[in-house]
Design a protein around this motif. Structure first.
Motif, short mmCIF file in Angstrom:
data_model
loop_
_atom_site.label_atom_id
_atom_site.label_comp_id
_atom_site.label_asym_id
_atom_site.label_seq_id
_atom_site.Cartn_x
_atom_site.Cartn_y
_atom_site.Cartn_z
N ALA A 90 0.88 -1.29 0.11
CA ALA A 90 -0.29 0.09 0.49
C ALA A 90 1.40 1.26 0.03
CB ALA A 90 -1.13 -0.32 1.00
N ALA A 91 1.82 1.52 0.62
CA ALA A 91 3.26 2.53 0.54
C ALA A 91 2.91 3.46 -0.67
CB ALA A 91 4.22 2.37 1.67
N PRO A 92 3.67 1.97 -1.46
CA PRO A 92 4.07 2.40 -3.06
C PRO A 92 2.71 3.26 -3.73
CG PRO A 92 5.44 1.05 -2.80
CD PRO A 92 4.20 0.81 -1.70
N LEU A 93 1.37 2.99 -3.77
CA LEU A 93 0.60 3.33 -3.74
C LEU A 93 -0.18 4.95 -3.25
CD1 LEU A 93 -2.16 -0.31 -4.44
CD2 LEU A 93 -0.22 1.61 -6.04
N ALA A 94 0.14 4.43 -1.82
CA ALA A 94 -0.31 5.94 -1.02
C ALA A 94 0.24 6.67 -1.61
CB ALA A 94 -0.12 5.55 0.75
N HIS A 95 1.80 6.86 -2.20
CA HIS A 95 2.90 8.12 -2.36
C HIS A 95 2.19 8.60 -3.61
CE1 HIS A 95 5.45 7.03 1.00
NE2 HIS A 95 5.59 8.01 1.10
N LEU A 96 2.18 7.62 -4.82
CA LEU A 96 2.13 7.75 -5.83
C LEU A 96 0.90 8.95 -6.11
CD1 LEU A 96 2.27 7.07 -9.04
CD2 LEU A 96 0.95 5.22 -9.14
N ALA A 97 -0.38 8.25 -4.98
CA ALA A 97 -1.43 9.34 -4.77
C ALA A 97 -1.14 10.17 -4.88
CB ALA A 97 -2.63 8.18 -4.23
N LEU A 98 -0.29 10.78 -3.47
CA LEU A 98 -0.36 11.52 -3.13
C LEU A 98 0.25 12.87 -4.38
CD1 LEU A 98 1.19 10.91 0.62
CD2 LEU A 98 -0.71 12.45 -0.35
N TYR A 99 1.20 12.13 -4.70
CA TYR A 99 2.12 13.01 -6.09
C TYR A 99 1.26 13.27 -7.08
CZ TYR A 99 6.73 11.67 -3.90
OH TYR A 99 7.45 11.12 -3.15
N ALA A 100 0.09 12.26 -7.66
CA ALA A 100 -0.94 12.78 -8.40
C ALA A 100 -1.82 14.01 -8.34
CB ALA A 100 -1.37 11.50 -8.78
N PHE A 101 -2.06 13.55 -6.90
CA PHE A 101 -2.96 14.50 -6.61
C PHE A 101 -2.46 16.31 -6.18
CE2 PHE A 101 -5.57 11.81 -5.32
CZ PHE A 101 -7.44 12.34 -5.18
N GLN A 102 -0.97 16.02 -5.55
CA GLN A 102 0.11 17.20 -5.69
C GLN A 102 0.44 17.79 -7.17
OE1 GLN A 102 2.65 15.35 -3.51
NE2 GLN A 102 1.95 15.93 -1.04
N LEU A 103 -0.17 17.03 -8.46
CA LEU A 103 0.46 17.78 -9.53
C LEU A 103 -0.90 17.59 -9.98
CD1 LEU A 103 2.47 14.99 -10.89
CD2 LEU A 103 3.27 17.26 -10.15
N ALA A 104 -2.12 17.26 -9.63
CA ALA A 104 -3.55 17.71 -10.21
C ALA A 104 -4.47 18.52 -9.71
CB ALA A 104 -3.96 16.38 -10.14
N LEU A 105 -4.42 19.00 -8.64
CA LEU A 105 -4.79 20.57 -8.09
C LEU A 105 -3.56 21.48 -8.64
CD1 LEU A 105 -5.24 19.72 -4.44
CD2 LEU A 105 -6.44 20.90 -5.38
#
Length: 190
Positions: A90-105
């Motif tokens: 789960a950790a790499p997926l959570a970090h990937l999701a954080l990066y995605a939101f930090q770019l998408a916003l």
């Protein structure tokens, strides 16, 4: 013991730590600023806060791109052996999701100002005019990007809250050093 700017096998270096906390501060601050600026009655103050919000949004976008490049160019410290299989997946997926939101916003905010019929220029920290994205202006597009930006902000903050809860769980319940390594940098001897 001299600290290192780069990561080691067990800890993050100053580069990752500073980018992590700076991005976290701006990301959370942007949510608070966005929440306040749309509720103000003074148009002048709202305009100034919107320009500040856009400025920090562009800064956030640049820092996140730098953080991703930094992460790709540095070793990622291994998780402690006590971390279970599910958390390791789960950790790499959570970090990937954080990066995605930090770019998408910030990108959705940039799209929003680019399609706005008001055509108000973005002036990051009053230093220069940021060009708009090549998107067609329309009320419909503005409504779409405003909604996207709003939903991404709340979803992103929910993800940040889960990330903080997980870090606090590791620190106070599991006592496995996962949070500590994002606070204390690696040394040259590691």
């Amino acid at each position: 013991m001299q600290t290192s700017i780069t990561n080691s096998a067990t800890r993050y270096g100053w580069g990752a730590i500073l980018l992590h906390w700076l991005i976290a501060l701006i990301f959370i601050g942007q949510f608070g600023l966005g929440f306040v600026m749309v509720r103000l009655t003074s148009q002048r103050t709202a305009f100034e806060l919107i320009q500040l919000h856009k400025s920090f949004g562009f800064l956030l976008l640049g820092l996140v791109l730098l953080r991703i490049a930094w992460r790709l160019g540095n070793a990622t410290p291994a998780l402690p052996r006590s971390v279970g299989t599910l958390e390791r997946r789960a950790a790499p997926l959570a970090h990937l999701a954080l990066y995605a939101f930090q770019l998408a916003l910030p990108l959705s905010g940039w799209a929003l100002v680019s399609v706005s019929m008001l055509e108000i220029p973005s002036l990051p920290f009053n230093l220069f005019v940021m060009p708009n994205l090549p998107l067609a202006e329309s009320d419909g597009a503005e409504s779409f990007w405003a909604a996207a930006h709003w939903y991404l902000a709340y979803a992103g903050m929910t993800l940040v809250a889960l990330h903080v809860a997980a870090a606090l769980r590791h620190h106070f319940q599991l006592r496995d050093g996962v949070l500590t390594r994002m606070v204390t940098p690696s040394s040259h001897s590691e």
